[in-house]
Design a protein around this motif. Structure first.
Motif, PDB file in Angstrom:
ATOM      1  N   ASP A 167       0.883  -1.167   0.000  1.00  0.00           N
ATOM      2  CA  ASP A 167       0.000   0.000   0.000  1.00  0.00           C
ATOM      3  C   ASP A 167       0.926   1.225   0.000  1.00  0.00           C
ATOM      4  N   LYS A 168       0.689   2.124  -0.961  1.00  0.00           N
ATOM      5  CA  LYS A 168       1.622   3.251  -1.124  1.00  0.00           C
ATOM      6  C   LYS A 168       1.770   4.085   0.151  1.00  0.00           C
ATOM      7  N   ARG A 169       0.657   4.239   0.887  1.00  0.00           N
ATOM      8  CA  ARG A 169       0.748   5.054   2.120  1.00  0.00           C
ATOM      9  C   ARG A 169       1.608   4.363   3.172  1.00  0.00           C
ATOM     10  N   ILE A 170       1.447   3.040   3.243  1.00  0.00           N
ATOM     11  CA  ILE A 170       2.256   2.291   4.222  1.00  0.00           C
ATOM     12  C   ILE A 170       3.733   2.343   3.832  1.00  0.00           C
ATOM     13  N   MET A 171       3.985   2.210   2.536  1.00  0.00           N
ATOM     14  CA  MET A 171       5.384   2.264   2.081  1.00  0.00           C
ATOM     15  C   MET A 171       6.009   3.612   2.429  1.00  0.00           C
ATOM     16  N   LYS A 172       5.208   4.659   2.226  1.00  0.00           N
ATOM     17  CA  LYS A 172       5.727   6.008   2.521  1.00  0.00           C
ATOM     18  C   LYS A 172       6.019   6.144   4.027  1.00  0.00           C
ATOM     19  N   LYS A 173       5.069   5.650   4.812  1.00  0.00           N
ATOM     20  CA  LYS A 173       5.222   5.762   6.266  1.00  0.00           C
ATOM     21  C   LYS A 173       6.528   5.119   6.748  1.00  0.00           C
TER      22      LYS A 173
END
Ligand code: SF4
Length: 510
Positions: A167-173
């Motif tokens: 998930d892109k948001r998780i990767m960013k986090k």
């Protein structure tokens, strides 16, 4: 040892590619893989106690690990075979990245099993005990390692737990640049090559099934001497990772070279890894005993300290003589090897659920016979001094109280045997990914009773495990005493809760 002779390290601006794992995967767990399950346990012990006592660190030299995780070793081999220079790629210790990374480091490759603690074992333990598991705690610590933020390093994550980061948001986090879902060896050279050329990296790469001839030979020793002998499974349980559908076996010659490479380092222990070691060399869902025994006789020339990572109960039940021959070959039950270990899956005692979810796991038997297949396999293990560590799944889709009662009856039938049992809450993976997670709130009274039964069985087994691992040289007197002491404390604290669970209630609500 790769990288040590041509050490670049900090003084030369860091290694271009550093491969690592979180700290829970950088331990041999005192030589007992069973104890490795503790990585999925909530952090009830302070980190210092956990990492020095339960998960002692793999030795390292200036941050370069002496033994690597098998997954990292495979990626390392794929890169070196592709032309990356030896000494540019290194397997680094997660606690000592400061000695390895610098302005010249372009990529950090992380192998992960359970980065966010969403795997079946972590979710199960966390929902009962509360708190974050060691596995995700150390993954988060790794990606936030202070030295990493000082340089522009691409963080590339692969391994069986990578789906948790999809998930892109998780990767960013978590500052992850690229995730690799599936098998990594084919795609690793291209991704790490791009990183070295400072080209943009894709966010997500799906690694294709690697042809058997392209599975690279490791070039450095692995933790606990783990050597992959087959990849994939082919039994097709509907909650399992679909990438395991394709079963391939590695040639004897390559396996022996890896066993030799490991034993040369002075460590005798070898774990032969496959989803079902008993089916080595087979193209069907039944074992090919001759092929496995040919391999094992060659392995035996290098070491007698062999264990298997996983075996299927149906394979054991269909070939009792094979289990007997393996025990005889390695003198299991004799001095120095009191028992043979392997993980396996019971999953349920309900023939109806077995027919629905694990039809292939029962083959060559009919899934309706599943409980008797399990009983037969456990009888054979018992007769041959094997101690399996078996999983059970709570909350398989469609499970009702009758199914759980059947699972309890099956455990009662097995109660005079030695084994560990790990109950796991259902996690929707593979063909079941549209189903819901099973959680504490979904537990019926029978689930609580089943859980109590599993805990009692495991705590009965713990003293034997501690003494035998200690006798085999896996831990010193102090650790032996400490483990006994802690297990007694755990059991004493659990006792009142177990009484409540046996009455069918959630102890947190009573
Ligand atoms: S037998 Fe095990 S590895 Fe094979 S599909 Fe079933 S759960 Fe997956």
């Amino acid at each position: 040892m790769i990288g040590v002779k041509s050490l670049k390290g900090k003084k030369d601006g860091g290694y271009p590619v550093v491969l690592t794992t979180d700290r829970t995967l950088a331990s041999d767990y005192n030589g007992s893989e069973f104890i490795g399950f503790g990585a999925t346990f909530p952090r009830v012990l302070p980190d210092l106690l956990y990492s020095s006592f339960f998960a002692p660190s793999v030795p390292h030299h200036d941050g370069v690990m002496k033994y690597g995780h098998c997954g990292s070793r495979k990626v390392e081999a794929a890169l070196l075979n592709d032309g990356f220079k030896q000494g540019d790629v290194v397997i680094g210790h997660p606690d000592h990245l400061d000695k390895l990374v610098g302005p010249k480091t372009e990529a950090l490759g992380i192998t992960t099993h359970d980065p966010l603690g969403l795997g079946p074992a972590s979710t199960t333990f966390s929902s009962f005990v509360g708190g974050e598991p060691y596995s995700s705690h150390y993954f988060k610590k790794l990606v936030k390692y202070p030295e990493l933020s000082k340089f522009d390093i691409n963080v590339i994550v692969g391994g069986p737990g990578t789906w948790q980061l999809d998930d892109k948001r998780i990767m960013k986090k978590y500052d992850v640049d690229t995730i690799v879902i599936g098998e990594g060896e084919k795609v690793a050279p291209e991704i790490f090559g791009k990183a070295l050329k400072s080209e943009d990296l894709p966010k997500k790469v799906v690694g294709d099934v690697v042809d058997i001839k392209d599975i690279p030979r490791i070039q450095g020793p692995t933790i606990n001497g783990l050597v992959e002998i087959s990849r994939g499974c082919g039994r097709g349980c509907d909650f399992c990772n679909p990438t395991l559908l394709n079963l391939r076996h590695r040639p004897v010659k390559e396996i022996i070279e890896e066993v030799e490479l490991n034993t040369r380092t002075g460590k005798e222990k070898t774990i032969l890894h496959a989803e079902d070691v008993l089916r080595y060399g087979s193209k069907t869902l039944s074992p090919e005993p001759k092929k496995l025994m040919t391999l094992l006789k060659r392995v035996k020339k290098h070491t007698n300290r062999v264990d298997f990572s996983h075996v299927a109960l149906a394979s054991a039940a269909s070939e009792p003589e094979l289990i007997e021959n393996i025990s005889e070959l390695f003198d299991v039950g004799g001095e120095g090897k009191p028992w043979f270990s392997a993980q396996t899956g019971v999953e349920t005692g309900s023939p109806e659920l077995a027919s629905k979810h694990i039809k292939g796991k029962a083959k060559p038997f009919d899934a309706k016979e599943w409980p008797s297949v399990v009983r037969r396999a456990f009888d054979i293990f018992d007769e041959n001094d094997w101690i399996p560590c078996a999983t059970l799944i709570l909350g398989l889709p469609g499970e009702n109280s009758d199914d759980v009662i059947k699972t309890m009856e099956l455990l009662d039938d097995l109660s005079d045997k030695d084994f560990f049992i790990v109950p796991l809450m259902f996690v929707p993976l593979g063909m079941s990914e549209d189903k819901d997670f099973f959680s504490r709130g979904d537990m019926e009274p029978e689930h609580w009773q089943l859980l109590a039964k599993c805990i009692r069985k495991d705590f009965d087994m713990v003293p034997k495990l501690i003494d035998d691992v200690s006798d085999m040289g896996g831990m010193n007197f102090l650790k032996r005493y400490g483990y006994h002491f802690m297990s007694k404390i755990f059991m004493r604290r659990l006792e009142p809760h177990l009484d409540v669970m046996e009455d069918g209630y959630d102890p947190a609500k009573v």
